[in-house]
Scaffold this active site. Structure first.
Site, PDB file in Angstrom:
ATOM      1  N   THR A 181       7.318  11.424  16.583  1.00  0.00           N
ATOM      2  CA  THR A 181       6.913  12.047  17.794  1.00  0.00           C
ATOM      3  C   THR A 181       7.866  11.810  18.949  1.00  0.00           C
ATOM      4  OG1 THR A 181       5.804   9.722  18.289  1.00  0.00           O
ATOM      5  CG2 THR A 181       4.379  11.438  17.074  1.00  0.00           C
TER       6      THR A 181
ATOM      7  N   LYS B   1      -6.607   0.009   7.151  1.00  0.00           N
ATOM      8  CA  LYS B   1      -7.883   0.020   6.272  1.00  0.00           C
ATOM      9  C   LYS B   1      -7.615   0.318   4.764  1.00  0.00           C
ATOM     10  CE  LYS B   1     -12.457   2.097   6.134  1.00  0.00           C
ATOM     11  NZ  LYS B   1     -13.452   2.847   6.749  1.00  0.00           N
TER      12      LYS B   1
ATOM     13  N   HIS C 281       0.791 -40.394  24.396  1.00  0.00           N
ATOM     14  CA  HIS C 281      -0.384 -39.991  24.173  1.00  0.00           C
ATOM     15  C   HIS C 281      -1.183 -39.192  25.181  1.00  0.00           C
ATOM     16  CE1 HIS C 281       0.189 -42.346  20.453  1.00  0.00           C
ATOM     17  NE2 HIS C 281       0.100 -43.394  20.969  1.00  0.00           N
TER      18      HIS C 281
END
Length: 529
Positions: A37, A140, A281
């Site tokens: 495209t 899909k 920490h």
């Protein structure tokens, strides 16, 4: 379900043209028919490749400024048709629909458009419709169709085609489908998040978070936990943008602690002088300003030398050689700074296990954003704590007003307290922390722990008295009783900054007056749980 599917026909429609020509040539060399495209077809033709426009396939030209070009049964039928379903095959034959075996699509640059601050209409125009629709259709139908959405997967695709003589295996197509759905999910998340912000909706009905894998980690907080590091694309300077110059791979805990260190040091603008934060920490064990970066580091180090061992060092300006040499005197896990000069890098080169990271800038502590934390069955989401207090915001509540020096130290302590786990107590003297109490269930305990650390450091440094004598102290939340305040007085604090808001504020103020303290209230708290 078919295991190997040959690729004979491909549709390419990409916004990012990176690697497009090489991919097109490689597919054409394998005899693959190319459909395309707009700009993608133009780029392929200019490279000398034979391409069929999608408009030739659909019988409709691109229209409505390109909004409608691939939304057509000739395209979606070619992507969705089950090749082993007789009815599907008959429908394809009846309507002249050719199968599409490979879809290569990357989407309109919506995230980049938002990031550059485009207006509402421009952002809307950069929401891709046809691309996500084709991606979902192909994903899909991955039993028969390959879908590639990331340029980094072009080489994987070509390698797969080489391995199977122009075909792909089911496992490969399934993985491509998973990547594709993650991409469209992230894209939709970006759109919905932007729209909520544009509409001023702070609590949208649904909120989606997405990230891109930056690094697989050896393990999480503990060796039995799997972990990975994902980035959100916000480009906030810090651990996500950092370049690692040396040292072994960062761990989960390294990344967490380094982020905490850099967010803290970013509170201190270079224009106001060098600053250093040392984190252990996720809590600061030393933060300081200095005349030089080396001095800032040494002053931060002198707050708690024991905890600084094996810690994270964050700097607010370019790392130089003297500072690098000072840091190298003890074992340090990570050093992070906006930049580092060559001499500093050479110093660290001898420290093979030390990681040096540069970010290209400081994070903006005033920037808006969200933080989120998982709880059982959901997420807690809140605005980033970007609250800031200036001297003009302070409310003096005691008979004695603080001096200018005390105000400076109180504001410094307040800034650091924002980055300390609650209950947080921070003692500061002359622009450097001299005691930090973090994460205690009792505020009194935090006061005492911070004072005890100062006593230990005074002994280690050969001082006559702890540096808390004559210091300012910040509390991240109000003192519910006067006992915590008195513990700070016992440590030697002369000035206090706290939010206020307790039902016993008057009792605490009276105790401060009796002790001769200067106390100010901010009206803002900084819980950090």
């Amino acid at each position: 379900m078919t295991e190997l599917v040959p690729v004979r026909r491909a549709l390419l429609s990409v916004s990012d043209k990176t690697g497009l020509i090489d991919l097109g040539r490689s597919l054409a060399a394998r005899g693959v028919e190319l459909l395309s495209t707009g700009g993608t077809a133009k780029a392929l033709r200019e490279a000398g490749l034979e391409v069929k426009d999608v408009s030739e396939v659909t019988g409709f030209p691109e229209m409505m400024d390109g909004r409608v070009k691939t939304l057509h049964p000739m395209v979606h039928g070619g992507l969705l048709a089950l090749r082993d379903n007789e009815a599907h095959v008959m429908a394809m034959e009846e309507h002249g629909i050719g199968p599409i075996d490979l879809l290569v699509v990357n989407l309109y640059p919506f995230e980049a458009t938002v990031a550059k601050g485009a207006d509402y209409d421009d952002c809307i125009e950069n929401i891709d419709i046809g691309g996500p629709a084709m991606i979902r259709a192909a994903a899909k139908n991955h039993a028969f169709v390959n879908v590639v959405v990331d340029t980094e997967d072009y080489a994987r695709l070509l390698g797969e085609l080489d391995r199977h003589d122009g075909a792909t295996c089911l496992k490969f197509r399934r993985k491509l489908a998973q990547i594709a759905y993650a991409r469209t999910g992230a894209y939709d998340a970006a759109v919905s998040t932007w729209m909520a912000k544009a509409l001023g909706d702070a609590q949208p009905r649904r909120r989606v978070f997405a990230g891109a894998l930056a690094q697989g980690l050896r393990y999480g907080e503990n060796p039995h936990q799997q972990a990975a590091f994902y980035i959100d694309g916000s480009e906030r300077p810090g651990i996500a943008t950092a370049k690692q110059w040396q040292g072994k791979e960062l761990s989960y805990n390294n990344i967490n602690d380094t982020d905490a260190a850099f967010e803290l040091v970013s509170e201190f603008l270079p224009a106001n002088g060098p600053a250093c934060a040392i984190i252990k920490h996720a809590n600061p064990c030393g933060v300081a300003r200095g005349e030089t970066l080396e001095q800032a580091y040494r002053r931060a180090f002198d707050c708690d030398r024991t905890s600084a061992f094996g810690g994270i060092v964050a700097l607010n300006m370019k790392l130089d050689e003297p500072t690098a040499r000072a840091i190298s005197e003890i074992f340090t896990e990570v050093v992070i700074a906006p930049a580092a000069d060559d001499a500093a890098k050479e110093v660290f080169a001898a420290k093979k296990n030390l990681r040096l990271l540069t970010t290209g800038g400081l994070a903006n502590p005033a920037a808006a954003g969200l933080t989120y934390r998982q709880v059982s069955g959901g997420l807690l989401v809140q605005d980033k704590d970007n609250g800031r207090i200036e001297a003009s915001d302070l409310k003096v509540v005691t008979k004695r007003a603080p001096t200018e020096a005390e105000i400076a130290d109180m504001l410094f302590a307040w800034t650091v307290a924002k980055h300390v786990k609650s209950n947080a107590i921070v003692y500061v003297r002359d622009g450097a922390t001299v005691g930090v109490g973090a994460g205690q269930m009792s505020r009194v305990d935090s006061c005492r722990i911070a004072a005890r650390k100062a006593e230990d450091m005074a002994e280690a440094l050969g001082l006559d008295a702890p540096l808390t004598k004559g210091c300012a102290v910040a509390s991240d939340a109000f003192f519910p009783f006067a006992d915590g305040l008195m513990a700070a007085v016992e440590a030697g604090a002369t000035a206090v900054i706290q939010p206020g808001g307790s039902i016993r504020d008057e009792d605490v103020i009276a105790a401060a007056d009796e002790a001769g303290l200067a106390m100010v209230m901010t009206g803002m708290r900084h819980f950090r749980h």
